[in-house]
Design an enzyme around this catalytic site. Structure first.
Site, short mmCIF file in Angstrom:
data_model
loop_
_atom_site.label_atom_id
_atom_site.label_comp_id
_atom_site.label_asym_id
_atom_site.label_seq_id
_atom_site.Cartn_x
_atom_site.Cartn_y
_atom_site.Cartn_z
N HIS A 193 0.71 -1.16 0.02
CA HIS A 193 -0.16 0.15 0.03
C HIS A 193 0.75 1.31 -0.03
CE1 HIS A 193 -2.98 -2.95 1.10
NE2 HIS A 193 -3.91 -1.82 0.88
N HIS A 235 2.19 -4.03 9.00
CA HIS A 235 3.28 -3.78 8.75
C HIS A 235 4.22 -3.09 9.68
CE1 HIS A 235 2.87 -4.95 4.63
NE2 HIS A 235 1.77 -4.31 4.49
#
Length: 271
Positions: A193, A235
């Site tokens: 992303h 993440h």
């Protein structure tokens, strides 16, 4: 001379150590010396035989042990710095994972953070680009959209390849969603992303005429989408930062291989 010989003989007779019972004191103990020498030889031969019969693997291990101990006791400065930064990264990422699950401190905002992350997903952007490409009637618009589609496809392939090589897992044990599996975004490093929104924001800033407020909102959107992945525990911080870097590099790559209007028209006619 004749007189001295009887004197020396008389002196030898008078010497107590020359008597028969004391002769053993004057002579070396041959038996003891032989036994000692034979014992030493036997012990030496036994030690040599034991050393020869020792397993060569054990000898190699004994030679390697000091080196391994030195490596553990005296690690390099680079190793210490890397492990320290890695520990800080994991600790800070876990602290910022405030929406990792429902029981987290910001667990109620998890749905909203996930919705923000969907705005940076590859599947909606590819679908939207194809729809705009079909409805576009200008050559300039079709050129920009075709190169945008190329950039999105390159982003998915590059990030998927890097993640397969690194195979780094996130700070929390969170299973990827369906959209993540479609784009092969299953590992943590680098953040897909983050690379995508960095590439998109840079692409739009270069190829679209936007007002200053829109430019600021575009940059803020990219930052929010990137760090929302840390908030949901998907993440690490370094994954997002590296994703921003890879996104910028992908933009530079697309600029280098930019397709001209004629090439885009040929591809559209084939399609």
């Amino acid at each position: 001379m004749p007189a001295s010989q009887p004197r020396s003989r008389a002196r030898d007779r008078n010497n107590v150590l020359n008597r028969a019972e004391f002769l053993s004191l004057n002579q070396p103990l041959k038996g003891n010396q032989e036994s000692r020498s034979s014992g030493r030889k036997q012990s030496g031969q036994a030690g040599a035989a034991g050393a020869q019969s020792a397993n060569p693997k054990e000898r190699r291990q004994s030679q390697q042990l000091p080196e391994e101990d030195c490596m553990q006791l005296n690690p390099s400065f680079k190793g210490i710095a890397f492990n320290s930064l890695l520990a800080i990264d994991i600790c800070m990422s876990k602290r910022l994972g405030v929406c990792a699950n429902r029981a987290s401190s910001w667990g109620g905002a998890r749905s909203m953070i996930n919705l923000l992350g969907i705005t940076g997903h590859g599947i909606p952007w590819i679908a939207g680009t194809l729809i705009c490409l079909v409805k576009s009637s200008t050559l300039a618009g079709q050129e920009v959209l075709m190169n945008l589609l190329l950039a999105l496809l390159l982003d998915i392939m590059i990030v998927a390849g890097l993640q397969k090589l690194a195979k780094r897992k996130g700070p929390y044990d969170i299973n990827p969603g369906l959209l993540d599996y479609l784009t092969m975004d299953t590992y943590a490093f680098p953040a897909g992303h983050a690379s995508r929104v960095a590439m998109l924001s840079k692409f739009f800033l270069n190829h679209l005429v936007l007002a200053i407020p829109l430019r600021i909102l575009l940059v803020l959107w990219a930052l929010c989408v990137g760090f929302s992945r840390v908030m949901i525990g998907r993440h690490h911080i370094t994954d997002v930062l590296s994703g921003f870097v890879f996104g910028y590099l992908q933009f530079r790559l697309v600029e280098l291989i930019w397709m001209s209007s004629n090439t885009c028209q040929m591809l559209i006619s084939i399609w």
